[in-house]
Design a protein around this motif. Sequence first.
Motif, PDB file in Angstrom:
ATOM      1  N   LEU A  47       0.830  -1.203   0.000  1.00  0.00           N
ATOM      2  CA  LEU A  47       0.000   0.000   0.000  1.00  0.00           C
ATOM      3  C   LEU A  47       0.866   1.256   0.000  1.00  0.00           C
ATOM      4  N   LYS A  48       2.028   1.203   0.643  1.00  0.00           N
ATOM      5  CA  LYS A  48       2.941   2.347   0.634  1.00  0.00           C
ATOM      6  C   LYS A  48       3.501   2.593  -0.761  1.00  0.00           C
ATOM      7  N   ASP A  49       3.799   1.527  -1.509  1.00  0.00           N
ATOM      8  CA  ASP A  49       4.274   1.693  -2.886  1.00  0.00           C
ATOM      9  C   ASP A  49       3.186   2.330  -3.753  1.00  0.00           C
ATOM     10  N   ILE A  50       1.954   1.913  -3.546  1.00  0.00           N
ATOM     11  CA  ILE A  50       0.838   2.503  -4.295  1.00  0.00           C
ATOM     12  C   ILE A  50       0.734   3.991  -3.969  1.00  0.00           C
ATOM     13  N   ALA A  51       0.788   4.316  -2.685  1.00  0.00           N
ATOM     14  CA  ALA A  51       0.711   5.722  -2.270  1.00  0.00           C
ATOM     15  C   ALA A  51       1.837   6.534  -2.893  1.00  0.00           C
ATOM     16  N   GLY A  52       3.041   5.995  -2.883  1.00  0.00           N
ATOM     17  CA  GLY A  52       4.180   6.706  -3.454  1.00  0.00           C
ATOM     18  C   GLY A  52       4.049   6.937  -4.942  1.00  0.00           C
ATOM     19  N   LYS A  53       3.523   5.949  -5.636  1.00  0.00           N
ATOM     20  CA  LYS A  53       3.386   6.066  -7.093  1.00  0.00           C
ATOM     21  C   LYS A  53       2.394   7.153  -7.484  1.00  0.00           C
ATOM     22  N   TYR A  54       1.327   7.311  -6.713  1.00  0.00           N
ATOM     23  CA  TYR A  54       0.261   8.231  -7.092  1.00  0.00           C
ATOM     24  C   TYR A  54       0.209   9.508  -6.257  1.00  0.00           C
ATOM     25  N   ALA A  55       1.166   9.703  -5.345  1.00  0.00           N
ATOM     26  CA  ALA A  55       1.141  10.852  -4.430  1.00  0.00           C
ATOM     27  C   ALA A  55       1.053  12.190  -5.154  1.00  0.00           C
ATOM     28  N   ALA A  56       1.736  12.352  -6.257  1.00  0.00           N
ATOM     29  CA  ALA A  56       1.768  13.633  -6.962  1.00  0.00           C
ATOM     30  C   ALA A  56       0.649  13.776  -7.992  1.00  0.00           C
ATOM     31  N   GLN A  57      -0.130  12.742  -8.180  1.00  0.00           N
ATOM     32  CA  GLN A  57      -1.201  12.773  -9.180  1.00  0.00           C
ATOM     33  C   GLN A  57      -2.407  13.507  -8.595  1.00  0.00           C
ATOM     34  N   ALA A  58      -2.870  14.547  -9.285  1.00  0.00           N
ATOM     35  CA  ALA A  58      -3.952  15.396  -8.778  1.00  0.00           C
ATOM     36  C   ALA A  58      -5.237  14.614  -8.509  1.00  0.00           C
ATOM     37  N   ASP A  59      -5.539  13.654  -9.343  1.00  0.00           N
ATOM     38  CA  ASP A  59      -6.788  12.897  -9.205  1.00  0.00           C
ATOM     39  C   ASP A  59      -6.548  11.509  -8.599  1.00  0.00           C
ATOM     40  N   ALA A  60      -5.512  11.389  -7.776  1.00  0.00           N
ATOM     41  CA  ALA A  60      -5.113  10.087  -7.236  1.00  0.00           C
ATOM     42  C   ALA A  60      -6.241   9.390  -6.486  1.00  0.00           C
ATOM     43  N   SER A  61      -6.972  10.115  -5.666  1.00  0.00           N
ATOM     44  CA  SER A  61      -8.041   9.493  -4.890  1.00  0.00           C
ATOM     45  C   SER A  61      -9.119   8.918  -5.810  1.00  0.00           C
ATOM     46  N   ALA A  62      -9.540   9.677  -6.777  1.00  0.00           N
ATOM     47  CA  ALA A  62     -10.561   9.201  -7.719  1.00  0.00           C
ATOM     48  C   ALA A  62     -10.033   8.032  -8.552  1.00  0.00           C
ATOM     49  N   TYR A  63      -8.777   8.123  -8.983  1.00  0.00           N
ATOM     50  CA  TYR A  63      -8.160   7.059  -9.772  1.00  0.00           C
ATOM     51  C   TYR A  63      -8.113   5.756  -8.983  1.00  0.00           C
ATOM     52  N   LEU A  64      -7.626   5.830  -7.735  1.00  0.00           N
ATOM     53  CA  LEU A  64      -7.534   4.624  -6.918  1.00  0.00           C
ATOM     54  C   LEU A  64      -8.916   4.091  -6.543  1.00  0.00           C
ATOM     55  N   THR A  65      -9.860   4.968  -6.287  1.00  0.00           N
ATOM     56  CA  THR A  65     -11.234   4.531  -5.999  1.00  0.00           C
ATOM     57  C   THR A  65     -11.762   3.704  -7.160  1.00  0.00           C
ATOM     58  N   ASP A  66     -11.542   4.189  -8.377  1.00  0.00           N
ATOM     59  CA  ASP A  66     -11.984   3.470  -9.581  1.00  0.00           C
ATOM     60  C   ASP A  66     -11.289   2.114  -9.699  1.00  0.00           C
ATOM     61  N   LYS A  67      -9.986   2.077  -9.418  1.00  0.00           N
ATOM     62  CA  LYS A  67      -9.240   0.813  -9.497  1.00  0.00           C
ATOM     63  C   LYS A  67      -9.712  -0.182  -8.430  1.00  0.00           C
ATOM     64  N   ILE A  68     -10.018   0.317  -7.240  1.00  0.00           N
ATOM     65  CA  ILE A  68     -10.525  -0.561  -6.186  1.00  0.00           C
ATOM     66  C   ILE A  68     -11.845  -1.183  -6.612  1.00  0.00           C
ATOM     67  N   LEU A  69     -12.720  -0.384  -7.183  1.00  0.00           N
ATOM     68  CA  LEU A  69     -14.041  -0.872  -7.572  1.00  0.00           C
ATOM     69  C   LEU A  69     -14.007  -1.757  -8.822  1.00  0.00           C
ATOM     70  N   LYS A  70     -13.238  -1.346  -9.831  1.00  0.00           N
ATOM     71  CA  LYS A  70     -13.279  -2.021 -11.135  1.00  0.00           C
ATOM     72  C   LYS A  70     -12.123  -2.974 -11.383  1.00  0.00           C
ATOM     73  N   GLY A  71     -11.096  -2.921 -10.518  1.00  0.00           N
ATOM     74  CA  GLY A  71      -9.921  -3.754 -10.730  1.00  0.00           C
ATOM     75  C   GLY A  71      -8.981  -3.119 -11.742  1.00  0.00           C
ATOM     76  N   SER A  72      -7.886  -3.809 -12.014  1.00  0.00           N
ATOM     77  CA  SER A  72      -6.924  -3.309 -13.000  1.00  0.00           C
ATOM     78  C   SER A  72      -6.115  -4.473 -13.542  1.00  0.00           C
ATOM     79  N   ASN A  73      -5.422  -4.200 -14.618  1.00  0.00           N
ATOM     80  CA  ASN A  73      -4.637  -5.242 -15.265  1.00  0.00           C
ATOM     81  C   ASN A  73      -3.395  -4.611 -15.871  1.00  0.00           C
ATOM     82  N   GLY A  74      -2.219  -5.143 -15.544  1.00  0.00           N
ATOM     83  CA  GLY A  74      -0.989  -4.709 -16.168  1.00  0.00           C
ATOM     84  C   GLY A  74      -0.353  -3.464 -15.578  1.00  0.00           C
ATOM     85  N   VAL A  75      -0.932  -2.888 -14.552  1.00  0.00           N
ATOM     86  CA  VAL A  75      -0.371  -1.670 -13.968  1.00  0.00           C
ATOM     87  C   VAL A  75       0.865  -1.988 -13.132  1.00  0.00           C
ATOM     88  N   TRP A  76       0.822  -3.082 -12.379  1.00  0.00           N
ATOM     89  CA  TRP A  76       1.910  -3.445 -11.475  1.00  0.00           C
ATOM     90  C   TRP A  76       2.544  -4.784 -11.864  1.00  0.00           C
TER      91      TRP A  76
END
Length: 103
Positions: A47-76
Amino acid sequence: MRKVLIGAVAASALLLASVAQANADLAKSSGCLNCHNVDTKLVGPSLKDIAGKYAAQADASAYLTDKILKGSNGVWGPIPMPPNAAVKPDDAKTLADFILTLK
């Protein structure tokens, strides 16, 4: 006056600690900790690596919320994160915000 200020600061610290614990409990009860650890890679990134990767992204909360709900593929890497249909959108937002505090 000083005693009141010290008491207010102590109460705020306790409140923040209980909120952080509640969010950690939500991460556990939502199944996040089945594949993620806070500090180290498990199946998925920490979770710390995720936070570090998206810390500077303006829409990080919305982006991660979407990934939590919909899943993801190939990001990590090659292992996909499945959608979390059982997690309510408000809880997903709470989890995303919690993750972003861990950097």
